[in-house]
Design an enzyme around this catalytic site. Structure first.
Site: not given
Ligand code: MRU
Length: 357
Positions: A50-51, A241
């Site tokens: 998650g970003a 992201d």
């Molecule tokens: O591969 P991930 O699980 O890190 O991907 C996460 C996402 O795509 C989320 O939607 C994004 O990071 C937003 S988190 C608030």
């Protein structure tokens, strides 16, 4: 109450503890990171993901480089460069590391002061990492407050991947909007796309909403259009992201298809993200680097072979939703609507520091 997604234990010579999200929902276990390599691995294998959470983990990851030798600027710089190689798409990683590098720059500029006997570098790095962490809490709650009125009249909303407490310091981005709306509308129903191939929606969003007492139903990604057609959802809210200067938004693979389906059904499609997710150096989403992940994630999800050995696999982890499909972007600074370069510039005052990747 949900456990802390990640936390720093102790003082400048302490360490990073985080939920190992690869084990959820079956097991809730913490892992301890003692070195920048530990933090890099945790980010790479999605133990923390998650970003915003990736950015916070990387900031603490640099602090781990100076636990043994609290004056070693070179080691901290090397750790920042190294952590920047963990994942390419979420700009929050580079944003947080740039903030940490500025602490290192200031420390070196003040090289005339006698640092020989103190822990001030380690203390300053930790102070900045904690501030990045605390700032994210404030941003997430602010996103919730800005976004909740937009879905106030909804019976059901659909989300993709996990943009919740697990993806941030706490509360989330897309899920912050949902948690906040749920306070005044406890009947709100959430449809969570399972989110192939790593099932962040089924494993993580469903887990945290269930823990929080929010009504959640998991669907396969391929069911989203049917759920819209049946009138079960009146809005879509997802995270991001990296968002380019024109509002094009990268998010977990499959988000773009959800946006197309939402447009077809006349359902508003909202992106919720902190201003730290904007990369104003990129004019459009075409320039956003898309992470390519291992074929095994598709061919052998969770250890079970589902594709014949030797068959080619394409596994981009993210896609880009063009601004014209986004009804509004909900940020901690306000709502961007319509989504275009002028409105982005009006709401996101501070340009994101140079983002590598
Ligand atoms: O591969 P991930 O699980 O890190 O991907 C996460 C996402 O795509 C989320 O939607 C994004 O990071 C937003 S988190 C608030």
């Amino acid at each position: 109450m949900l456990p802390q997604t990640l936390e720093w234990i102790g003082g400048p010579r302490g360490h990073l503890r985080l939920i190992d999200q690869t084990l959820l929902p079956e097991r809730l276990e913490m892992i301890d990171c003692w070195t920048p390599e530990d933090a890099w691995q945790a980010i790479k294998r999605l133990a923390v993901r998650g970003a915003p959470a990736i950015g916070i983990a990387a900031a603490y990851g640099v602090c781990l480089a100076v636990r043994e030798d609290p004056r070693n600027v070179a080691s901290a710089r090397a750790a920042a460069d190294y952590l920047a190689t963990s994942r390419p798409t979420a700009v929050n990683l580079f944003w947080a590391l740039d903030r940490i590098r500025r602490v290192l720059d200031r420390y070196e500029e003040n090289a005339t002061s006698d640092h020989s006997e103190d822990d001030s570098l380690a203390a300053e790095l930790l102070r900045e990492a904690v501030e990045i962490h605390e700032e994210d809490r404030r941003r997430c709650h602010s996103i919730g407050r800005w976004g909740a009125p937009l879905i106030a009249g909804c019976r059901g909303v659909l989300t993709h991947c996990n943009a919740g407490a697990l993806a941030t310091s706490e509360y989330g981005t897309a899920l912050a909007v949902i948690y906040q709306a749920h306070r005044s509308n406890p009947q709100l129903e959430v449809y969570a796309d399972e989110t192939r191939p790593l099932l962040q929606g089924a494993r993580l969003t469903a887990w945290e909403l269930q823990q929080s007492g929010v009504d959640v139903t998991v669907i396969c990604d391929s069911m989203a259009a049917q759920v819209m057609r049946e009138g079960r959802v009146q809005a879509v809210v997802v995270g991001a992201d990296r968002i380019a200067a024109n509002g094009d938004a990268a998010n977990k693979i499959g988000t773009y298809a959800v946006a197309i389906a939402a447009r077809h059904h006349g359902i508003p499609f909202y992106v919720a993200a902190p201003t730290s997710t904007f990369d104003l150096t990129l004019p459009s989403g075409d320039a956003i680097p898309i992470e390519q992940r291992e074929p095994e994630e598709v061919a052998q999800p969770f250890g079970v072979r589902t594709v014949p050995a030797g068959v080619a696999i394409y596994n981009p982890a993210f896609d880009v939703t063009p601004n014209e499909l986004i009804t509004a972007i909900i940020t901690d600074q306000g709502v961007i609507q319509p989504v275009d370069a002028a409105q982005v510039a009006a709401v996101v005052a501070e340009p994101t520091p140079t983002a590598a990747g």
